[in-house]
Scaffold this active site. Structure first.
Site, PDB file in Angstrom:
ATOM      1  N   ILE A  20       0.832  -1.209   0.000  1.00 27.42           N
ATOM      2  CA  ILE A  20       0.000   0.000   0.000  1.00 27.42           C
ATOM      3  C   ILE A  20       0.870   1.265   0.000  1.00 27.42           C
ATOM      4  O   ILE A  20       0.569   2.233  -0.712  1.00 27.42           O
ATOM      5  CB  ILE A  20      -0.954  -0.022   1.225  1.00 27.42           C
ATOM      6  N   ASP A  67      13.843   3.410  10.943  1.00 25.87           N
ATOM      7  CA  ASP A  67      12.870   2.602  11.676  1.00 25.87           C
ATOM      8  C   ASP A  67      11.893   3.564  12.363  1.00 25.87           C
ATOM      9  O   ASP A  67      12.310   4.391  13.183  1.00 25.87           O
ATOM     10  CB  ASP A  67      13.643   1.754  12.699  1.00 25.87           C
ATOM     11  N   ASN A  94       2.316   5.167   7.086  1.00 26.21           N
ATOM     12  CA  ASN A  94       1.744   3.928   6.529  1.00 26.21           C
ATOM     13  C   ASN A  94       2.380   2.661   7.101  1.00 26.21           C
ATOM     14  O   ASN A  94       1.746   1.610   7.123  1.00 26.21           O
ATOM     15  CB  ASN A  94       1.912   3.966   5.004  1.00 26.21           C
ATOM     16  N   LYS A 127       4.047  13.474  15.257  1.00 25.39           N
ATOM     17  CA  LYS A 127       4.737  14.496  16.052  1.00 25.39           C
ATOM     18  C   LYS A 127       5.760  15.276  15.228  1.00 25.39           C
ATOM     19  O   LYS A 127       5.738  16.511  15.191  1.00 25.39           O
ATOM     20  CB  LYS A 127       5.413  13.817  17.253  1.00 25.39           C
ATOM     21  N   TYR A 160      -3.358  -6.697  16.859  1.00 23.85           N
ATOM     22  CA  TYR A 160      -3.377  -5.827  15.668  1.00 23.85           C
ATOM     23  C   TYR A 160      -4.553  -4.848  15.798  1.00 23.85           C
ATOM     24  O   TYR A 160      -4.407  -3.647  15.569  1.00 23.85           O
ATOM     25  CB  TYR A 160      -3.497  -6.690  14.418  1.00 23.85           C
ATOM     26  N   LYS A 164      -4.500  -0.677  15.937  1.00 26.38           N
ATOM     27  CA  LYS A 164      -5.190   0.177  14.972  1.00 26.38           C
ATOM     28  C   LYS A 164      -6.242   1.064  15.654  1.00 26.38           C
ATOM     29  O   LYS A 164      -6.536   2.154  15.183  1.00 26.38           O
ATOM     30  CB  LYS A 164      -5.795  -0.669  13.843  1.00 26.38           C
ATOM     31  N   THR A 195      -1.590  -7.598  -0.613  1.00 27.43           N
ATOM     32  CA  THR A 195      -0.205  -7.089  -0.499  1.00 27.43           C
ATOM     33  C   THR A 195       0.640  -8.206   0.117  1.00 27.43           C
ATOM     34  O   THR A 195       0.095  -9.206   0.595  1.00 27.43           O
ATOM     35  CB  THR A 195      -0.113  -5.869   0.449  1.00 27.43           C
TER      36      THR A 195
HETATM   37  P1  NAD Z   1       3.316  -4.585   3.782  1.00 27.48           P
HETATM   38  O1  NAD Z   1       3.821  -5.544   4.800  1.00 27.48           O
HETATM   39  O2  NAD Z   1       3.228  -5.020   2.373  1.00 27.48           O
HETATM   40  O3  NAD Z   1       4.169  -3.221   3.843  1.00 27.48           O
HETATM   41  C1  NAD Z   1       4.439  -2.582   5.071  1.00 27.48           C
HETATM   42  C2  NAD Z   1       5.806  -1.928   4.967  1.00 27.48           C
HETATM   43  O4  NAD Z   1       6.086  -1.310   6.258  1.00 27.48           O
HETATM   44  C3  NAD Z   1       6.929  -2.950   4.708  1.00 27.48           C
HETATM   45  O5  NAD Z   1       7.689  -2.571   3.578  1.00 27.48           O
HETATM   46  C4  NAD Z   1       7.742  -2.911   5.979  1.00 27.48           C
HETATM   47  O6  NAD Z   1       9.131  -3.118   5.786  1.00 27.48           O
HETATM   48  C5  NAD Z   1       7.451  -1.505   6.506  1.00 27.48           C
HETATM   49  N1  NAD Z   1       7.787  -1.420   7.931  1.00 27.48           N
HETATM   50  C6  NAD Z   1       7.508  -2.343   8.895  1.00 27.48           C
HETATM   51  N2  NAD Z   1       8.066  -1.960  10.044  1.00 27.48           N
HETATM   52  C7  NAD Z   1       8.692  -0.777   9.817  1.00 27.48           C
HETATM   53  C8  NAD Z   1       9.438   0.092  10.625  1.00 27.48           C
HETATM   54  N3  NAD Z   1       9.657  -0.179  11.937  1.00 27.48           N
HETATM   55  N4  NAD Z   1       9.942   1.222  10.085  1.00 27.48           N
HETATM   56  C9  NAD Z   1       9.740   1.504   8.747  1.00 27.48           C
HETATM   57  N5  NAD Z   1       9.039   0.696   7.944  1.00 27.48           N
HETATM   58  C10 NAD Z   1       8.522  -0.435   8.472  1.00 27.48           C
HETATM   59  O7  NAD Z   1       1.882  -4.101   4.307  1.00 27.48           O
HETATM   60  P2  NAD Z   1       0.677  -3.375   3.561  1.00 27.48           P
HETATM   61  O8  NAD Z   1      -0.371  -4.380   3.364  1.00 27.48           O
HETATM   62  O9  NAD Z   1       1.167  -2.560   2.429  1.00 27.48           O
HETATM   63  O10 NAD Z   1       0.184  -2.427   4.752  1.00 27.48           O
HETATM   64  C11 NAD Z   1       0.467  -1.021   4.823  1.00 27.48           C
HETATM   65  C12 NAD Z   1      -0.355  -0.438   5.983  1.00 27.48           C
HETATM   66  O11 NAD Z   1      -1.745  -0.668   5.725  1.00 27.48           O
HETATM   67  C13 NAD Z   1      -0.049  -1.096   7.326  1.00 27.48           C
HETATM   68  O12 NAD Z   1      -0.077  -0.124   8.345  1.00 27.48           O
HETATM   69  C14 NAD Z   1      -1.182  -2.084   7.493  1.00 27.48           C
HETATM   70  O13 NAD Z   1      -1.444  -2.385   8.839  1.00 27.48           O
HETATM   71  C15 NAD Z   1      -2.322  -1.337   6.846  1.00 27.48           C
HETATM   72  N6  NAD Z   1      -3.387  -2.233   6.388  1.00 27.48           N
HETATM   73  C16 NAD Z   1      -3.171  -3.232   5.473  1.00 27.48           C
HETATM   74  C17 NAD Z   1      -4.219  -4.073   5.084  1.00 27.48           C
HETATM   75  C18 NAD Z   1      -4.068  -5.198   4.085  1.00 27.48           C
HETATM   76  O14 NAD Z   1      -5.024  -5.981   3.939  1.00 27.48           O
HETATM   77  N7  NAD Z   1      -2.952  -5.303   3.380  1.00 27.48           N
HETATM   78  C19 NAD Z   1      -5.496  -3.867   5.655  1.00 27.48           C
HETATM   79  C20 NAD Z   1      -5.678  -2.853   6.569  1.00 27.48           C
HETATM   80  C21 NAD Z   1      -4.632  -2.035   6.938  1.00 27.48           C
END
Ligand code: NAD
Length: 258
Positions: A20, A67, A94, A127, A160, A164, A195
């Site tokens: 995303i 991070d 994100n 922040k 989780y 959220k 994803t």
């Molecule tokens: P993803 O795992 O494909 O990508 C998440 C990215 O965040 C990864 O590249 C990861 O390396 C990075 N990340 C993790 N920890 C980190 C840190 N400490 N510092 C910097 N980067 C870090 O996940 P996604 O599906 O693309 O999800 C993106 C956001 O959307 C997340 O917050 C997730 O909770 C939320 N979300 C996803 C879904 C879904 O179905 N995919 C649904 C609801 C919400």
């Protein structure tokens, strides 16, 4: 008093190496913004590939690894974005992780990691972005990843959900605190989006999430795409959405309704 919108705005997207976050970065570049891309340092090659695509669209891109749970990393990524791209107008918090586990099987270490990335990471992103935006004096947009798991508890991913809910609490509070500076703060709440986080059925390589997906698909759920989430973030990032703040935008094909 908020100054006029500049000709070119700048966005910083955390967790932008894939999924995303990558889609949001590409969409905001299509919208005409220059983009700073953050993810953990292990994903620098993926970030560089996304940066190349953005440059191919005629926009500037900057890779800022770090991070989101480390305060100095978040402060530094905001500082570098402003120094090298000229400002920070849109912050997309994100980055996040998922854990498919009942509460009774969850360890304290898993709880702490979940709340550190999904909770503290969003707090720090809000922040430091807000401090930069206030200093610039031209308002801003802060947009945070929540989830439909932040609307209602679930038996499949308790911590989780808690993380959220925390995001939505932060977003609602920050929207009140930052209103006087012309900064809006909103959350996007995706449903099931294809994803790497929820890997495809049959994929057992991504931390076991292939199995997760199979279990999830026992429920009558529909999977959306990353671009369906990115277009909602694009809307929230627009200067014209100044009257939309403190909201949780649901993108789940009608599974939940506000
Ligand atoms: P993803 O795992 O494909 O990508 C998440 C990215 O965040 C990864 O590249 C990861 O390396 C990075 N990340 C993790 N920890 C980190 C840190 N400490 N510092 C910097 N980067 C870090 O996940 P996604 O599906 O693309 O999800 C993106 C956001 O959307 C997340 O917050 C997730 O909770 C939320 N979300 C996803 C879904 C879904 O179905 N995919 C649904 C609801 C919400």
């Amino acid at each position: 008093m908020v100054a006029e919108v500049p000709a070119t705005r700048v966005a910083l997207v955390t967790g932008a190496a894939q999924g995303i976050g990558e889609a949001i970065a590409l969409q905001l570049a299509d919208d005409g913004l220059d983009i700073a891309l953050n993810d953990i340092s292990q994903k620098v090659d993926q970030l560089s590939a996304v940066a190349k695509v953005i440059e191919g669209k005629g926009r500037r891109a900057l890779v800022v690894t770090g991070d989101v749970t480390v305060e100095e990393d978040v402060a530094a990524m905001v500082r570098k974005t402003a120094a090298e791209l000229g400002a920070l107008d849109v912050m997309v918090a994100n980055a996040g992780i998922f854990l498919f586990k009942p509460l009774l099987d969850t360890s304290v270490e898993e709880w702490e990691r979940m709340l550190a990335i999904n909770g503290k990471g969003v707090f720090l992103s809000i922040k430091y972005a807000a401090k930069q935006m206030i200093e610039q004096g031209r308002g801003g947009r802060i947009i945070c990843a929540a989830s439909i798991a932040g609307l209602k508890g679930s038996q499949i991913c308790g911590i989780y959900c808690a993380s959220k809910f925390a995001v939505r609490g932060l977003v609602q509070s920050a929207s009140q605190e930052l209103k006087e500076y012309g900064i809006t703060v909103n959350a996007y709440c995706p449903g099931f989006i294809t994803t790497p986080m929820v890997a495809l059925p049959g994929d057992e390589t991504n931390g076991g999430t292939g199995a997760t997906m199979k279990k999830l698909t026992k429920y009558p759920v529909e999977f959306g795409t990353v671009s369906q989430v990115a277009c909602v973030v694009s809307y929230l990032a627009k200067p014209e959405t100044a009257f939309v703040t403190g909201q949780s935008m649901i993108i789940d094909g009608g599974l939940n309704m506000s």
